[in-house]
Structure formats: structure tokens, C-alpha cells
Write a protein that holds these residues in place. Structure first.
Motif, PDB file in Angstrom:
ATOM      1  N   PRO A  38       2.992   7.493  -8.692  1.00 43.09           N
ATOM      2  CA  PRO A  38       1.126   7.873  -8.934  1.00 43.09           C
ATOM      3  C   PRO A  38       1.805   7.060 -10.544  1.00 43.09           C
ATOM      4  O   PRO A  38       0.851   7.106 -10.866  1.00 43.09           O
ATOM      5  N   HIS A  39       2.372   5.293 -10.344  1.00 44.76           N
ATOM      6  CA  HIS A  39       2.295   5.492 -11.672  1.00 44.76           C
ATOM      7  C   HIS A  39       1.943   4.089 -11.377  1.00 44.76           C
ATOM      8  O   HIS A  39       2.434   3.080 -12.537  1.00 44.76           O
ATOM      9  N   HIS A  40       1.715   3.490 -10.367  1.00 42.93           N
ATOM     10  CA  HIS A  40       1.764   1.843  -9.954  1.00 42.93           C
ATOM     11  C   HIS A  40       0.677   1.288 -10.255  1.00 42.93           C
ATOM     12  O   HIS A  40       0.398   1.456 -11.466  1.00 42.93           O
ATOM     13  N   ARG A  41       1.814   0.079 -10.447  1.00 41.68           N
ATOM     14  CA  ARG A  41       0.720  -0.939 -11.479  1.00 41.68           C
ATOM     15  C   ARG A  41      -1.271  -1.180 -11.171  1.00 41.68           C
ATOM     16  O   ARG A  41      -1.875  -1.470 -12.056  1.00 41.68           O
ATOM     17  N   ALA A  42      -0.572  -1.288  -9.799  1.00 44.23           N
ATOM     18  CA  ALA A  42      -2.548  -1.190  -8.925  1.00 44.23           C
ATOM     19  C   ALA A  42      -3.101   0.458  -9.674  1.00 44.23           C
ATOM     20  O   ALA A  42      -4.340  -0.019  -9.820  1.00 44.23           O
ATOM     21  N   ARG A  43      -2.961   1.009  -9.647  1.00 44.87           N
ATOM     22  CA  ARG A  43      -3.492   2.418 -10.446  1.00 44.87           C
ATOM     23  C   ARG A  43      -3.909   2.677 -11.529  1.00 44.87           C
ATOM     24  O   ARG A  43      -4.825   2.567 -12.013  1.00 44.87           O
ATOM     25  N   VAL A  44      -2.601   2.433 -12.325  1.00 43.01           N
ATOM     26  CA  VAL A  44      -3.220   1.662 -13.253  1.00 43.01           C
ATOM     27  C   VAL A  44      -4.524   0.881 -13.921  1.00 43.01           C
ATOM     28  O   VAL A  44      -5.172   1.105 -14.963  1.00 43.01           O
ATOM     29  N   ALA A  45      -3.858  -0.212 -12.986  1.00 40.93           N
ATOM     30  CA  ALA A  45      -5.264  -1.446 -13.052  1.00 40.93           C
ATOM     31  C   ALA A  45      -6.783  -0.521 -12.981  1.00 40.93           C
ATOM     32  O   ALA A  45      -7.538  -0.956 -13.928  1.00 40.93           O
ATOM     33  N   VAL A  67       0.733  -1.427   0.011  1.00 40.99           N
ATOM     34  CA  VAL A  67      -0.033   0.163  -0.410  1.00 40.99           C
ATOM     35  C   VAL A  67       0.863   1.178   0.166  1.00 40.99           C
ATOM     36  O   VAL A  67       0.492   2.113  -0.481  1.00 40.99           O
ATOM     37  N   ALA A  68       1.858   1.012   0.841  1.00 43.31           N
ATOM     38  CA  ALA A  68       2.690   2.620   1.002  1.00 43.31           C
ATOM     39  C   ALA A  68       3.480   2.761  -0.723  1.00 43.31           C
ATOM     40  O   ALA A  68       3.912   3.694  -1.122  1.00 43.31           O
ATOM     41  N   GLU A  69       3.667   1.214  -1.152  1.00 43.35           N
ATOM     42  CA  GLU A  69       4.360   1.787  -2.131  1.00 43.35           C
ATOM     43  C   GLU A  69       3.645   2.319  -3.989  1.00 43.35           C
ATOM     44  O   GLU A  69       3.527   3.048  -4.227  1.00 43.35           O
ATOM     45  N   ILE A  70       2.628   1.594  -3.471  1.00 36.88           N
ATOM     46  CA  ILE A  70       1.480   2.311  -4.688  1.00 36.88           C
ATOM     47  C   ILE A  70       1.378   4.110  -3.979  1.00 36.88           C
ATOM     48  O   ILE A  70       0.720   5.026  -4.679  1.00 36.88           O
ATOM     49  N   ARG A  71       0.993   4.520  -2.417  1.00 35.17           N
ATOM     50  CA  ARG A  71       0.318   5.650  -2.472  1.00 35.17           C
ATOM     51  C   ARG A  71       2.139   6.863  -2.679  1.00 35.17           C
ATOM     52  O   ARG A  71       1.499   7.990  -3.797  1.00 35.17           O
ATOM     53  N   ARG A  72       2.970   5.653  -2.780  1.00 38.20           N
ATOM     54  CA  ARG A  72       4.812   7.013  -3.991  1.00 38.20           C
ATOM     55  C   ARG A  72       4.325   6.642  -5.142  1.00 38.20           C
ATOM     56  O   ARG A  72       4.478   7.881  -4.880  1.00 38.20           O
TER      57      ARG A  72
END
Length: 396
Positions: free
Chosen positions: A231-238, A224-229
Motif C-alpha cells: 500500500p506504500h509502493h512508490r507508484a501509489r505515492v506518486a 503490478v503485483a508488487e503495487i497491489r501488495r
């Protein structure tokens, strides 16, 4: 005034009798008194004939007002409508008055703006207090719910979601959710490990369940911390892709639209919808009423500030004044055209309800004083004309 006019007639009659059969100066006085009586009697007849039969005698063309009161009402109605409520008259009057400029000068003064806000706030608070829960329930149940049930919601939701994605409006919401989720995971590790331990497969030894759950918790927090930091995280893109597909399906896929409509109907039919609507209204009403009733509150202060600012702006904007004057003229003309006939018809309906005697008395009370001057003038002018005629006859 009637007594004064009658007294002049009596005086003229007495003078006539006292100077009867005299010559010289008294002959002129006698002629003047005689003519005064004639003028007084003629004008008395004319004035009296408007309101009643003179001496109670049914003389033709007398008692005009009692007999023709309905015609007078219709004529007065037409006169008011044609001369006071005509479109060109109304527009000309509004152009002369220039209500926007006057309103601007009035509103630019803080004391006046405060008076206006106080009055509007009092009326608004009283109006809110008169709206009961059953009114809101009827509005929601009989108007809003049927309307929402008829209106397809899937294309609307799809278009709104597509617009939000195009403007990146959802990123702020995602960031907020991630911050809250990360904070909750960090402050409630025991809850997470207990849930993971309860859902561990049966074949996992009990001794390994707690360490494995703790490790999973650490990895979840790190992820979750990686997604927060990033903005182009794979989870965000998905997530963006998922939301984009949902927006497209809501607008074009029949199956998705059907499921959305079924969900909407289940939601609208739920009893809690009505209860929640009433609760929301009560909360809104209490908050707004409290703010409106607070003389020194922030809401009233802001309203006074905005009204004063608008008045100052309007004072210096001639173009805006002209537009508002035009709107005022159009509004007045529209109201008059739509309801002017009903307004002027009040004149006719009111006079028609009077009986002849009542109408005569009401009108005579308003104009009778001036009509008595006709009798007075007739007495005086008649006397002068009588003297003049006697002088001419004597000279001849």
C-alpha cells in the motif's frame, strides 16, 4: 312543502268563510282563521319576495336574490374567507385534528401501507410512461447543458478530488483497477507480447523480439503485483502526489482551470451527450417502471416495510408528531394565503355567471323547503294570536 303551506292558507280561508258572523265558540274560530290568513299571506309575501316579485308586481324591495345575486356572491365569498380560511381557524383545526398522529396510526398497519404504496406506485409508473424522449432531450439541451456550460467545473472537480484524497476514497478504486489489470495481464500474455513486438525498434533483430517481449511482460506482471501488495509502493505515492497536485491546480491554477473548462465545453457540445442522456433515461425508466409494476417485487416490499416502520416510529414520537403538525399547519396557511382568494373567488364567479332567474331557482331549491315552514308557522302562530286577541277583546 309549498303545496302544504298554501293548503293551510286555503283551509284557513274556508274556515273563515264558514264561521263568518258567528259568535261564541265559532267566533273564536273565525278570529283564529282570519289571523291565520293574515299570517300566512304576510309570510308568503316575505318568502316570495326573496326570489321573485309577488304576483308579478314590481313592488319595491322584492325579488331580492335576482337583483342582488352578485352582492350575495361577494358577501358569501368574504364570509367563507373570513370564517373558514382564517389563519387562526386553520391552525386551531389542525391542532385539534392532529393529522400526524392519525397518519401514524394508519400507516403503522401493513395493509394500509401496502395500499398507499400500491397507489403511489401506479401513479408513478403512469407518470414515468408519459415522459417522452423529446421531453428529456429538451431538458438536457435547453436546461442542463446551458447550466453546466455556465457553471465553472474546475473548482468543483478540484474540491471533490481533494476531499476524496483526504478520505482515501481513491484507494479502493486504485485497488480494483490493479486487480483487474493484473488479472488481464496474466490471462492475455500473447496480446501483450504481440503489442510489444510490433512496437520494438527497427534495429532489434526479429529473433530477439519475442523473448524480449515475453520478458517485459513478466516484469510488468511482477511490477503490478508488487503495487497491489504494497500500500506504500512508490507508484501509489506518486499517484497520490499527482492527484493532489491536480486537485490543487484545478482550484488555484488558471491554466489548468482553463483547460478543464475547454474540455467540459467540448464534452457538452458532443452530439453523443444528448443520445447518451436519452439512453440512460430510458434504461432508468424501464427498470423503475418494471419494479413499480411488480406487485410482489423487492421494491414494493421494501417500500411497504419502510412506510410501516415510519408509521410505528411516528406513533411513539410525540415531538416528531408536533413538528409534522406544525409543518402541515404552515403549509396549509401558506397555500390559503397564496391561493385562498382565488379559491373563494370561485363562489363569486360562479354566481355572476348565473342570470337572476337561474340564481333564484338554484337557491330556492336548496333552502325553499325550510322557508315554507315559515309560512306554515306563520299560519299556525297567526291563528293562535288571533284567538288570543279575540279572547282579550271579548273579555274587555
Amino acid at each position: 312543502m309549498r303545496t302544504v303551506a298554501t293548503s293551510l292558507l286555503v283551509v284557513a280561508a274556508i274556515v273563515f268563510l264558514l264561521t263568518l258572523h258567528h259568535d261564541g265558540f265559532l267566533g273564536f274560530v273565525n278570529a283564529g282563521a282570519e289571523a291565520s290568513m293574515v299570517g300566512a299571506m304576510a309570510d308568503w309575501f316575505a318568502v316570495t319576495a326573496l326570489f321573485r316579485h309577488p304576483l308579478g308586481l314590481p313592488i319595491p324591495h322584492t325579488a331580492l336574490i335576482p337583483r342582488r345575486k352578485d352582492d350575495i356572491g361577494h358577501s358569501l365569498e368574504e364570509f367563507v374567507g373570513e370564517n373558514f380560511l382564517a389563519e387562526d381557524v386553520l391552525r386551531e383545526r389542525i391542532a385539534v385534528v392532529r393529522p400526524a398522529r392519525r397518519a401514524a396510526a394508519w400507516l403503522a398497519q401493513e395493509a394500509n401501507a401496502r395500499t398507499l404504496v400500491d397507489e403511489v406506485s401506479t401513479v408513478a409508473a403512469a407518470g414515468l410512461g408519459r415522459i417522452r424522449e423529446e421531453h428529456i432531450a429538451e431538458l438536457v439541451h435547453d436546461v442542463l447543458v446551458p447550466r453546466f456550460a455556465e457553471e465553472p467545473i474546475a473548482p468543483l472537480l478540484g474540491g471533490a478530488l481533494e476531499g476524496a484524497l483526504a478520505d482515501d476514497l481513491h484507494h479502493g478504486l486504485v485497488d480494483l483497477a490493479l486487480v483487474e489489470l493484473h488479472g488481464w495481464l496474466q490471462t492475455h500474455p500473447e496480446t501483450v507480447t504481440d503489442v510489444l513486438g510490433e512496437r520494438a525498434p527497427w534495429w532489434v533483430p526479429p529473433a530477439l523480439r519475442e523473448p524480449a517481449a515475453a520478458r517485459i511482460h513478466v516484469e510488468i506482471v511482477r511490477w503490478v503485483a508488487e503495487i497491489r501488495r504494497d500500500p506504500h509502493h512508490r507508484a501509489r505515492v506518486a499517484l497520490d502526489q499527482l492527484l493532489g497536485e491536480l486537485a490543487d491546480n484545478l482550484q488555484h491554477d488558471a491554466g489548468t482551470q482553463e483547460r478543464a473548462e475547454r474540455f467540459k465545453l467540448r464534452l457538452l457540445e458532443h452530439p453523443q451527450v444528448l443520445a447518451t442522456s436519452i439512453d440512460l433515461w430510458n434504461a432508468f425508466r424501464r427498470a423503475l417502471t418494471t419494479a413499480l409494476n411488480d406487485d410482489e417485487g423487492a421494491l414494493r416490499a421494501r417500500l411497504v416495510e419502510e412506510v410501516t416502520r415510519f408509521g410505528a416510529r411516528l406513533s411513539g414520537d410525540d415531538a416528531l408528531q408536533e413538528r409534522l403538525d406544525g409543518i402541515a399547519a404552515d403549509s396549509v396557511v401558506y397555500v390559503v394565503k397564496r391561493y385562498g382568494k382565488e379559491a373563494t373567488a370561485v363562489i363569486t364567479h360562479t354566481i355572476e355567471r348565473w342570470d337572476g332567474k337561474e340564481a333564484s331557482e338554484r337557491i330556492e331549491l336548496h333552502v325553499g323547503r325550510d322557508l315554507q315552514f315559515i309560512r306554515i308557522n306563520g299560519t299556525i302562530v297567526g291563528g293562535l294570536v288571533g284567538v288570543l286577541i279575540h279572547a282579550v277583546s271579548t273579555a274587555l
